[in-house]
Design a protein around this motif. Structure first.
Motif, PDB file in Angstrom:
ATOM      1  N   LYS A   1       0.839  -1.206   0.000  1.00  0.00           N
ATOM      2  CA  LYS A   1       0.000   0.000   0.000  1.00  0.00           C
ATOM      3  C   LYS A   1       0.867   1.245   0.000  1.00  0.00           C
ATOM      4  CE  LYS A   1      -0.415   1.013   4.908  1.00  0.00           C
ATOM      5  NZ  LYS A   1       0.381   2.240   4.756  1.00  0.00           N
ATOM      6  N   SER A   2       2.095   1.114   0.493  1.00  0.00           N
ATOM      7  CA  SER A   2       2.999   2.255   0.572  1.00  0.00           C
ATOM      8  C   SER A   2       3.893   2.367  -0.656  1.00  0.00           C
ATOM      9  CB  SER A   2       3.865   2.137   1.834  1.00  0.00           C
ATOM     10  OG  SER A   2       3.050   1.987   2.976  1.00  0.00           O
ATOM     11  N   VAL A   3       3.597   1.573  -1.699  1.00  0.00           N
ATOM     12  CA  VAL A   3       4.395   1.623  -2.939  1.00  0.00           C
ATOM     13  C   VAL A   3       3.464   1.803  -4.164  1.00  0.00           C
ATOM     14  CG1 VAL A   3       6.106   0.440  -4.368  1.00  0.00           C
ATOM     15  CG2 VAL A   3       6.233   0.252  -1.868  1.00  0.00           C
TER      16      VAL A   3
ATOM     17  N   GLY B   1       6.579  -1.971  11.298  1.00  0.00           N
ATOM     18  CA  GLY B   1       6.493  -1.122  10.121  1.00  0.00           C
ATOM     19  C   GLY B   1       7.733  -0.245  10.084  1.00  0.00           C
ATOM     20  N   THR B   2       7.791   0.619   9.099  1.00  0.00           N
ATOM     21  CA  THR B   2       8.982   1.437   8.870  1.00  0.00           C
ATOM     22  C   THR B   2       9.542   2.064  10.153  1.00  0.00           C
ATOM     23  OG1 THR B   2       8.483   1.934   6.582  1.00  0.00           O
ATOM     24  CG2 THR B   2       9.744   3.598   7.775  1.00  0.00           C
ATOM     25  N   GLY B   3       8.647   2.620  10.970  1.00  0.00           N
ATOM     26  CA  GLY B   3       9.124   3.372  12.133  1.00  0.00           C
ATOM     27  C   GLY B   3       9.562   2.518  13.304  1.00  0.00           C
TER      28      GLY B   3
ATOM     29  N   GLY C   1       7.272  -0.309   4.201  1.00  0.00           N
ATOM     30  CA  GLY C   1       6.997   0.206   2.864  1.00  0.00           C
ATOM     31  C   GLY C   1       7.332   1.684   2.769  1.00  0.00           C
ATOM     32  N   SER C   2       6.783   2.461   3.705  1.00  0.00           N
ATOM     33  CA  SER C   2       6.945   3.923   3.637  1.00  0.00           C
ATOM     34  C   SER C   2       8.406   4.353   3.669  1.00  0.00           C
ATOM     35  CB  SER C   2       6.204   4.577   4.804  1.00  0.00           C
ATOM     36  OG  SER C   2       4.837   4.263   4.739  1.00  0.00           O
ATOM     37  N   GLY C   3       9.234   3.569   4.339  1.00  0.00           N
ATOM     38  CA  GLY C   3      10.653   3.927   4.447  1.00  0.00           C
ATOM     39  C   GLY C   3      11.375   3.914   3.120  1.00  0.00           C
TER      40      GLY C   3
HETATM   41  C1  LIG Z   1      -0.535  -4.266   8.942  1.00  0.00           C
HETATM   42  C2  LIG Z   1       0.507  -3.245   8.648  1.00  0.00           C
HETATM   43  N1  LIG Z   1       1.804  -3.577   8.751  1.00  0.00           N
HETATM   44  C3  LIG Z   1       2.766  -2.687   8.501  1.00  0.00           C
HETATM   45  C4  LIG Z   1       2.483  -1.395   8.135  1.00  0.00           C
HETATM   46  C5  LIG Z   1       3.625  -0.455   7.948  1.00  0.00           C
HETATM   47  O1  LIG Z   1       3.778   0.079   6.687  1.00  0.00           O
HETATM   48  P1  LIG Z   1       4.795   1.270   6.455  1.00  0.00           P
HETATM   49  O2  LIG Z   1       6.158   0.741   6.599  1.00  0.00           O
HETATM   50  O3  LIG Z   1       4.482   1.716   5.086  1.00  0.00           O
HETATM   51  O4  LIG Z   1       4.506   2.324   7.466  1.00  0.00           O
HETATM   52  C6  LIG Z   1       1.154  -1.006   8.039  1.00  0.00           C
HETATM   53  C7  LIG Z   1       0.800   0.393   7.725  1.00  0.00           C
HETATM   54  O5  LIG Z   1      -0.276   0.869   7.935  1.00  0.00           O
HETATM   55  C8  LIG Z   1       0.138  -1.949   8.287  1.00  0.00           C
HETATM   56  O6  LIG Z   1      -1.169  -1.622   8.196  1.00  0.00           O
END
Ligand SMILES: Cc1ncc(COP(=O)(O)O)c(C=O)c1O
Length: 408
Positions: free
Chosen positions: A61-63, A258-260, A277-279
């Motif tokens: 979703k982040s790409v 997740g990224t953070g 993903g966002s990272g």
């Molecule tokens: C289930 C889940 N895992 C991981 C992530 C982390 O994604 P990102 O690294 O893009 O923040 C998300 C973001 O909303 C998520 O919904």
């Protein structure tokens, strides 16, 4: 480039992006979406470093650009996709982008489920997320036979409990080990399902900035909550994992983070893979974390089309606003040249956006202003293609999901 880096670097970026546009054989339409591959690859390397050997499942979703998903999946350290709809997962599987997709959110898409159970290949490569029996029932409602087993993972709430307060995303109702084991037993007792994984997404750690220069006191509180969260979660993850083992359940994977939160998440021995993903693209909502500094890698250009006054430049388009609680941090940021601002009255407009700040007086009709989006994948819902930038040249134009005719 450091997100807080100064005027000089942002103006250099402006020149580099404009050079790429000028060197391109044909005129490029706007909004013009660009991904800087040098920054993207450096961010991928940094995520791998932070994961310290734990595989990273890329959060699609982040790409939202298949070519970028393929690019990152080809790198060592990345393994599998964390998808956001079953229809998306089916498309990625059918098109050979990935053969290991976990859909991170429950689905009630009966059409997509019918396709899943009709395809032994798709069913072997895709895992559904469940947190209640109704999610199993909807799968059964589309099939006459249980011949093709459906892979499922259990989503366990990863929030922090403080008294009666819950801090974290409101997702799964499953919190205690007992709740998780009950559902696990139900899954194992039903024909046609295979329980293969668990997920605990600690969004209150992974997705909240904790070193915002204008919010020092708040950031200190956020960091404290994050530390408490991880301590509490480590205990609960171990309890849930042990209870599942005691119930005879063997899992292939435990996804988290997740990224953070990459380094905090992989420190937990229960976790076998971390999501991120966002990272990779580093939108503005990921600028201010203590644990990492990613390089902005995604920009979009809008052209100056009018000058309503000597100190205002108005660009065409602009309203690429991010999801989440509505606030200024969801607006796109005019990034290059440095020193431009949205106006309080019009913000990021539907069709045009006035910009103030000292460079506005110098901008001419036809000049490009480069923006950063607040979130990572969402800007690609606004264009059909993305220009990939290497150095100061566009090397390839690739379709977004939207460009493939896909809306997930
Ligand atoms: C289930 C889940 N895992 C991981 C992530 C982390 O994604 P990102 O690294 O893009 O923040 C998300 C973001 O909303 C998520 O919904």
């Amino acid at each position: 480039m450091n997100p807080d880096s100064g005027t000089l670097e942002r103006n250099r970026l402006w020149a580099r992006l404009n050079d790429a546009v000028a060197a391109h054989a044909e005129p490029l339409p706007t909004p013009l979406m660009v991904v800087d591959l040098d920054a993207f690859d450096a961010n991928a390397d940094d995520l791998v470093r932070r994961a310290g050997g734990t595989p990273i499942r890329v959060a699609s979703k982040s790409v939202r650009v298949p070519a970028l998903l393929s690019r990152v999946l080809a790198r060592e350290g990345f393994q599998g996709v964390l998808g956001y709809t079953l229809a998306e997962a089916l498309w990625l599987e059918e098109h050979g982008v990935c053969d290991d997709i976990v859909v991170a959110y429950p689905t009630v898409d009966r059409g997509a489920l019918a396709r899943l159970v009709a395809s032994p290949s798709a069913a072997a490569h895709i895992t559904l997320m469940v947190d209640q029996v109704a999610h199993l029932d909807v799968v059964d409602s589309v099939r006459a036979s249980q011949a093709v087993p459906v892979r499922v993972a259990i989503d366990v709430d990863a929030g922090l409990r403080m008294g009666r307060q819950h801090v974290g995303p409101k997702r799964s109702p499953l919190y205690d080990a007992g709740d998780v084991v009950l559902l696990a037993k139900e899954i194992e007792s039903r024909h046609g399902f295979r329980l293969v994984g668990a997920m605990t997404y600690e969004g209150q750690v992974a997705g909240v900035q904790d070193e915002v220069p204008s919010q020092r006191a708040r950031s200190a509180v956020v960091r404290r909550i994050k530390a408490l969260s991880m301590t509490q979660l480590e205990v609960r993850r171990r309890e849930v994992a042990e209870a599942l083992r005691a119930a005879g359940v063997t899992l292939e994977f435990w996804n988290a983070g997740g990224t953070g939160s990459v380094e905090a998440t992989v420190a937990d021995a229960v976790v076998t893979e971390v999501a991120a993903g966002s990272g990779l693209l580093a939108p503005t909502l990921f600028d201010h974390y203590q644990s990492f500094a990613a390089r902005p890698a995604a920009y979009f250009a809008l052209p100056v089309t009018r000058r309503p006054s000597p100190d205002i430049a108005t660009v065409h388009g602009g309203g690429l606003v991010a999801s989440g609680p509505a606030g200024k941090d969801r607006l796109p940021t005019p990034w290059a040249p440095a020193g431009l601002h949205l106006t309080g009255l019009e913000g990021a407009g539907e069709v045009q956006t006035p910009l103030t700040g000292h460079p506005a007086a110098l901008l001419e009709v036809g000049d490009l202003v480069w923006f950063r989006h607040a979130k990572s994948g969402e800007p690609f819902e606004h264009t059909n293609t993305v220009q990939l930038l290497a150095g100061s040249r566009f090397t390839e134009e690739v379709p977004t999901y939207r460009g493939h005719g896909l809306a997930f």
